[in-house]
Each structure stands twice: as C-alpha cells, then as structure tokens.
Enzyme design. Structure first.
Site, PDB file in Angstrom:
ATOM      1  CD  GLU A 183      -3.159   0.915   2.003  1.00 10.09           C
ATOM      2  OE1 GLU A 183      -3.487  -0.255   2.285  1.00 10.09           O
ATOM      3  OE2 GLU A 183      -3.869   1.902   2.291  1.00 10.09           O
ATOM      4  NE  ARG A 184      -2.429   5.276  -0.157  1.00 11.35           N
ATOM      5  CZ  ARG A 184      -3.420   5.569  -0.986  1.00 11.35           C
ATOM      6  NH1 ARG A 184      -3.196   5.675  -2.289  1.00 11.35           N
ATOM      7  NH2 ARG A 184      -4.633   5.753  -0.543  1.00 11.35           N
ATOM      8  CE  LYS A 305      -6.192   2.867   8.846  1.00  6.85           C
ATOM      9  NZ  LYS A 305      -5.731   3.024   7.445  1.00  6.85           N
ATOM     10  CD  GLU A 309      -7.775   6.069   6.168  1.00  7.69           C
ATOM     11  OE1 GLU A 309      -6.955   5.166   5.966  1.00  7.69           O
ATOM     12  OE2 GLU A 309      -7.644   7.230   5.720  1.00  7.69           O
ATOM     13  NE  ARG A 342      -0.739   4.127  11.879  1.00 14.41           N
ATOM     14  CZ  ARG A 342      -1.370   4.495  10.766  1.00 14.41           C
ATOM     15  NH1 ARG A 342      -2.544   3.990  10.451  1.00 14.41           N
ATOM     16  NH2 ARG A 342      -0.832   5.370   9.953  1.00 14.41           N
ATOM     17  NE  ARG A 359      -8.168  13.207   7.404  1.00 20.10           N
ATOM     18  CZ  ARG A 359      -7.817  12.515   6.332  1.00 20.10           C
ATOM     19  NH1 ARG A 359      -8.585  12.540   5.249  1.00 20.10           N
ATOM     20  NH2 ARG A 359      -6.717  11.786   6.301  1.00 20.10           N
ATOM     21  CE  LYS A 383      -1.316   8.649   9.110  1.00 22.35           C
ATOM     22  NZ  LYS A 383      -2.029   8.611   7.831  1.00 22.35           N
ATOM     23  CG  ASP A 388      -3.257  11.081   5.501  1.00 15.44           C
ATOM     24  OD1 ASP A 388      -2.232  10.550   5.944  1.00 15.44           O
ATOM     25  OD2 ASP A 388      -4.104  10.472   4.823  1.00 15.44           O
ATOM     26  CD  GLU A 410       2.230   6.430  11.245  1.00 16.00           C
ATOM     27  OE1 GLU A 410       1.686   6.021  12.283  1.00 16.00           O
ATOM     28  OE2 GLU A 410       1.739   6.243  10.110  1.00 16.00           O
ATOM     29  CD  GLU A 416      -0.683   8.259   0.856  1.00 14.02           C
ATOM     30  OE1 GLU A 416      -0.199   7.879   1.936  1.00 14.02           O
ATOM     31  OE2 GLU A 416      -1.910   8.272   0.625  1.00 14.02           O
ATOM     32  CD  GLU A 536       5.980  24.488   1.321  1.00 13.88           C
ATOM     33  OE1 GLU A 536       7.195  24.734   1.449  1.00 13.88           O
ATOM     34  OE2 GLU A 536       5.152  24.709   2.219  1.00 13.88           O
TER      35      GLU A 536
END
Ligand code: GCV
Length: 704
Positions: A183-184, A305, A309, A342, A359, A383, A388, A410, A416, A536
């Site tokens: 994943e990613r 986790k 999600e 997490r 969020r 995180k 995110d 994290e 990603e 950026e």
C-alpha cells in the site's frame, strides 16, 4: 584517470557480482564495498562475544578480505592493531582499550546501544557495553572513513536520543485489489511477501537489515496496518514466516513487530466478540501473544490501526481507545512487548456540506481526554501533522496534549504525497523542522524531547517505509537518502539534515570511486538540499494541502477531494481560499494548541505564511507577511518551482559519465517525469486560481 582505471572503479562502486553467490544483485545503497576501504585496509581486533559481535566480526572480515587488512577475534596474545572494537565486561580488555579506559574517556555507562570512539596513541578504539553498541560503533567508523583513524580526534560518546526507531511496512501478504502488494509503495513489490506467501528471499532481507542498522533503525513491522484476512494469519498460522524474518534481522539489532487486527479474536479465534473487556477475548490475546513469544523471544509488539478508515476497533463495543490499547498491552506486558496504537482516527464519511466538522481536530478530540489512562507499555503513534502526511502541515496538537502518555511521532518516508519517488523530494529538512518544533513556544521542549521521554522512556520515532524489491530499493535512487535520513534523525534529531545528506552521499558515492567527487557532491547538494521546498512550491499552496488526484494521490487534482467524504477541503471560491480553523470564527482547531501557538495561528496577521491557508480563509489579495499577495504568491511559486525542477535536470545531466550509469539513467528518466508533472501542477493550479479570482499575474506570464 584513464578509461581502464575508471571501469575498475565503477565495478567497485556498484557490485554487479556479489562476493557471495547467494546474495541478491541489488544496488548496495549506502553500504557499497568501497565505503569499507579505509577500514578494510587496517589491522582490526574485535573483542567480545555474542550474535551482534559476530555481525561486527563478519563485516570487518569481509572488508579486510577485500582490502588487504587483518582481523583478530579475542586473541590471547598481544597484537599490533590500528583499530580495536571491544565490548566492556567481556573478559580482560585488550591493551589499547585498557589505555583508553584509563585515560578516563571510557567512564560512564554507554547503555544498550551506545558506544565510545576514542584513541590510545595511534590506535582507534571503539568501546561499547552491549553488542548492539559495538555494531553501531563499527558503522560510525565506516561513516567517518579516514577521520576515524585520526589520533588527534577528540573522544566521542554516542547514544541514541530515541530508544525506538521503527519502520512500518505497509506490505500486504496477498495482493490487495486496489492497493496492490504494497500500500502506497512506489518501489516494486514487497521484499517480504509475494502473491499471498512469504518470498523467503532471506539474503535480501539480511541485506536490508544491514542497511537499516547502518542508518540506526532498530525495529520494523512487516505488514500493513490495514490488516486483511491473509495478513491477520501472521499472528497465528503463519507465525513461522514472521519468525524467519526475525531470525534474519536479529543479528542487526532489529526487532520485528506485527500489525494486528483488533478483530483477531473473532477472525482467528472464532469468538463471537472482540470486546476488550470480555474475559474470553482477554484470554485469547494472552495465549496468542504467549505463542508468539515462544517462537520469537525478542518480538517487539503490536501496531494497531483501530476504528480508522474501516478497520475494526473498540467503538463497536462502546469502549474507548484506552480500553482497546490496554487489552493488547496487558497481553504483551509479561513478555516486555509494547503496543503502538495509532492516533489516526477520524470520520471518513464526512459530509462536505458540513463546515463545522474538521478532520484536523479529530485525533485531539478522540485522544487528549484519554491522557493518563493508557498502560505504561502503550505507545500512542501520532502522525506528525493533524491531517495526513502532507507536504506542509502544522505539527499535530496531540503531541503537546498528552503528558502522561508515551508518544511516538509517525513520519512518511514513502512519498505518497510528496512525488511518489518519481520526484526528487529530500524530506530530511521537513522532518528536522517537525522534530525541532517547540509545541509550547520557542525555547521550550521540542517534539524530539517529547518522543524521547524522560530517561529515554518515550515512544520514539516511526516512519512508513519507502522500500521494495526494486533494484535500487526505493525506485528513485535518490530516495534512498530519505530512508537513511530517517534512521539518522531518529538516532539524533539534532543532526543537521544537510550534514546527514552529505554523509549519505559520501557513503553512496564514495569519493575514492568517483571521477570528480567535488563535482558530484556539489551537484547532488544543489539538486537535493532544497528539493522539498521546490516540491512545495509547485504543488498545493500555503499549507492548504491535498489538491491531489484522488485516484492514487499522484499529480494535480485541485477539486479532486472538494466534494468528497474525506474531510480535506480548500473552500476556494471567487473571493478567496483556505480553511478557517480559528477559534473566533472557524472550527476552533487553532485552540487545540498550547497558548503560544494558539495565539500565533489564530489570526492571519500572526500566522506563518506557509500555513496561512491551513488556518484561514482569506481573500486572494490578502497581503502575506512576505509582502506579496496570496494570488501573486501562488503564481510566483508555481513558476519558480518548475524552473527549479528544470535546473535540477540540467544539473543532473552534468553527472553523465561520472557515476554508475544505471543510477544515472534511472534518475534521468524520473527527472523527465518530474519536469512534466511539475509543469502540469503549475498550469492546473495557476489556471484554476486565475479562473476563480480573475486576478491576472503581475508579470504577465502565460496562464491558460
Ligand atoms: C494504510 C492514508 C493513506 C492510506 C493509509 C492511511 C493510514 O490515508 O492514503 O493508504 O492506510 O493513511 O495511515 O492508515
């Protein structure tokens, strides 16, 4: 240098024919044989015993076999040597080590991973109290090259600032229909798993462990935090696969952890519930965990986790995250394991019409009130930012909100949101900024201090890995520098990220095997030092985030998430852009910070430019602290960003013929893509904001 010599050096630099025929043919990253030349030409004495001492001995022996040096292990007679690597407390120390200790430099404990580098006359001495320290000391000598053997170099004492320096692999055992094998992941397949089974490519895993140890990493998870059925089985039926990996990584001081599903008692144990307060559930976890330790005695623990999600968690049973984490912590405690729980918990079914739900607030809202309720062996893994892994976010307010909880931060090494290893984006400076950030205001404790904890009892630093079965490990050869930098900053967050990059360059492109070392070094610095800020500049402006293509998160998609359920909006209209997160008129997120930053972030006048649109919705003609307007800043940075990428490509071309051709070609290809993609970003962002605002570029450049 004539052409023949060059070919020889090139082979040394990039070993196409490994010493051991069982070793995989992959790029050696920051441990090419040439990096061991200085060490390998010396007379070396290794003193001590144990698994990791054997690793030290093996490294030294291989280097000496290649470069003409000699090595002794625990000799019972006096030998003349250039380097002593000695474990204190392992019997009578060799003469130079005694002399170094007598000089006073060896006083004080070095801990389980620390080491001392000193000199006794002309002899270089590395002392450690535990085998892992000796291994880290050896890699330090390699990093220093000739400087390690300079007898006038003052003694150096090194101990990691953070006890836990962990990589999380988001690798799936079975290929996920959408996310694939990793994943990613942007570096091919997994080095651990393939099509539902273990790859059993142990030589490659061993090589990986070696690289990680040389960067300072000491823990790893081998499966994705999104745990599906096949992956869940790693905890029970497929534990043998995990034990095999742990056996290979153990000689490098790396402990294996597993991502587990909270629903495991149901999925694997056939129970009707996973309620954390249910006695049968508690018993199941206790027994299952005992079995894990029977197979893997130094098993690190679990990463979870939960209620995030779509992953199962304690909410189903009306319990909170402390109940959930403590359940696993209790199962792990008798064996010395930890649970990384997490904090990435938010509502992923948000209504975009609802502007009150934010969020960014979610992790704090879920966890701050639980401070003090977690067991001592729970590490809350947060995180770095509240949303995110964006290119720019404020530091998560959770980090200052939980003084009675062990916290780990994290990071995301896998790119990603930062160009997916097709773009050069050296993340060391960004991580350094995060780690040095002082959540209570300038001069106060830093994020690094928080995760170090008192007497090293903090949670440490974690990162999502960027490695795979790609020949260069990381897809983009220059993305190796991000992995290396993560390990080094986790060892010492105060290191200057540019100096770390320099270390990586010296190891990866050893001057003794490079035609024009000064040119190579200068060019790599010019390309990489500021590449995160360049990235950026041509992507989402002023901290607003996302604006990525929702399908895979690569390339621009300005409104891609604007009317979705994911809670990541920019709210651009004809008058302005940004998210009002102030207390006075917005979501109140700014108020989650301690007073100093709550004040700074509260108004557009005091908010740092780079975060303005994260915290405020402002008109396009709002004047930034830099003096430019928001709209002009958007145009200027996007034009500049693309020019910088074009300059990167031109600079890279000057290295053609100077470095390993395979590295050159791979980077050259990716730079072509970076130029294309950056141009696309520039044109879509500039055009979007020109059309929304109707404000022309002051400099009259072409906007579509
Ligand atoms: C593993 C982001 C990524 C997901 C990832 C998630 C997480 O949302 O896009 O792929 O899931 O973060 O950190 O759990």
């Amino acid at each position: 240098m004539n052409a023949e010599e060059w070919v020889d050096l090139e082979q040394l630099m990039f070993v196409e024919e490994p010493l051991d025929p069982d070793e995989p043919r992959v790029h050696p990253a920051w441990l090419p044989p040439e990096a061991f030349r200085t060490l390998g030409a010396r007379r070396v004495l290794v003193h001590g015993d144990g698994l990791l001492v054997d690793t030290v001995l093996d490294e030294v022996s291989r280097a000496c076999a290649r470069y003409g040096g000699r090595v002794w292990h625990n000799p019972s007679w006096d030998v003349d040597v250039d380097l002593v690597l000695a474990l204190r407390g392992a019997g009578e120390l060799p003469g130079p080590a005694v002399e170094a200790a007598r000089a006073g430099a060896g006083d004080g404990t070095l801990g389980t991973e620390g080491f001392l580098l000193t000199h006794a006359g002309p002899v270089t001495v590395v002392l450690a109290d535990a085998p892992a320290g000796l291994l880290y000391g050896l890699f330090h000598v390699v990093r220093l090259c000739a400087a390690a053997f300079d007898p006038t170099r003052p003694p150096e004492r090194h101990r990691p600032a953070l006890r836990r320096r962990m990589l999380n692999h988001w690798d799936n055992v079975a290929v996920h229909p959408v996310m694939g094998q990793v994943e990613r992941g942007y570096s091919g397949g997994s080095i651990f798993w393939q099509d539902g089974r273990s790859r059993r490519d142990l030589a490659r895993i061993r090589e990986y462990g070696r690289l990680l140890a040389a960067s300072g990493v000491n823990a790893i998870t081998v499966n994705n935090v999104n745990v599906a059925r096949t992956e869940a089985l790693l905890l029970t039926d497929r534990l043998g696969d995990v034990a095999e990996i742990a056996d290979v990584l153990r000689p490098y001081g790396i402990r294996v952890h597993l991502s587990v599903t909270f629903a495991a008692p149901m999925v694997l144990g056939g129970l009707s519930t996973a309620d954390p307060l249910d006695e049968k559930v508690r018993g199941w976890w206790a027994e299952t965990t005992r079995n894990v330790y029977d197979r893997v005695p130094d098993f690190g623990g679990y990463v979870v986790k939960a209620d995030s999600e779509g992953q199962p968690g304690p909410f189903t049973y009306g319990r909170d995250h402390a109940d959930g984490a403590n359940l696993l912590a209790d199962a792990l405690a008798p064996h010395g394991g930890v649970v990384h729980w997490r904090a990435f918990v938010y509502n992923h079914h948000q209504d975009w019409r609802d502007r009150s739900t934010d969020r960014a607030r979610a992790a704090y809202d879920h966890f701050a009130a639980l401070d003090g309720r977690f067991r001592i062996n729970v590490i809350l893994q947060v995180k770095y930012g509240p949303v995110d892994f964006q290119t720019r976010e404020p530091v998560s307010p959770v980090i200052a909100a939980m003084p009675a909880t062990r916290l780990a931060v994290e990071l995301q090494v896998t790119q990603e949101y930062t160009g997916q290893q097709r773009h050069i984006c050296h993340l060391g400076p960004w991580w350094s900024e995060v780690l040095r950030f002082a959540p209570w205001g300038p001069g106060g404790r830093s994020v690094a201090d928080v995760v170090a904890g008192a007497a090293g009892a903090g949670g440490g630093l974690v990162a999502v890995a960027n490695t795979g079965d790609d020949r260069f490990w990381t897809g983009h050869p220059l993305a190796q520098a991000n992995l290396y930098s993560f390990g080094r900053l986790a060892w010492n967050p105060e290191l200057d990220p540019t100096a770390v990059l320099d270390e990586w360059m010296t190891l990866t492109f050893p001057p003794s095997a490079t035609a024009d070392p000064a040119l190579v070094r200068r060019t790599l610095h010019e390309i990489m030092d500021d590449s995160w800020r360049t990235y950026e500049r041509y992507t989402a402006p002023l901290g607003v985030g996302f604006m990525v293509n929702p399908d895979g998160h690569y390339g621009p998609g300005v409104d891609g998430y604007e009317y979705s359920r994911w809670g990541t909006y920019h709210f651009a209209d004809r008058d302005g852009v940004g998210v009002d997160r102030s207390r006075a008129s917005g979501t109140g997120f700014a108020g989650q910070y301690p007073p100093y930053w709550a004040e700074v972030y509260e108004t557009p006048e005091t908010c740092p430019d780079e975060l303005l649109l994260f915290f405020h919705h402002v008109p396009y003609r709002h004047v930034l602290r830099s003096g430019s307007t928001v709209i002009q800043h958007i145009y200027d940075t996007h034009f500049a960003g693309v020019e910088e990428v074009a300059a990167m490509r031109r600079r890279w071309q000057t290295l053609n013929g100077m470095i390993d051709p395979a590295v050159y070609e791979r980077v050259a290809e990716r730079l072509d893509e970076q130029v294309r993609s950056a141009t696309e970003w520039r044109d879509q962002i500039n055009t979007y904001f020109f059309r929304k605002s109707g404000v022309p570029d002051e400099r009259g450049r072409r906007i579509h």
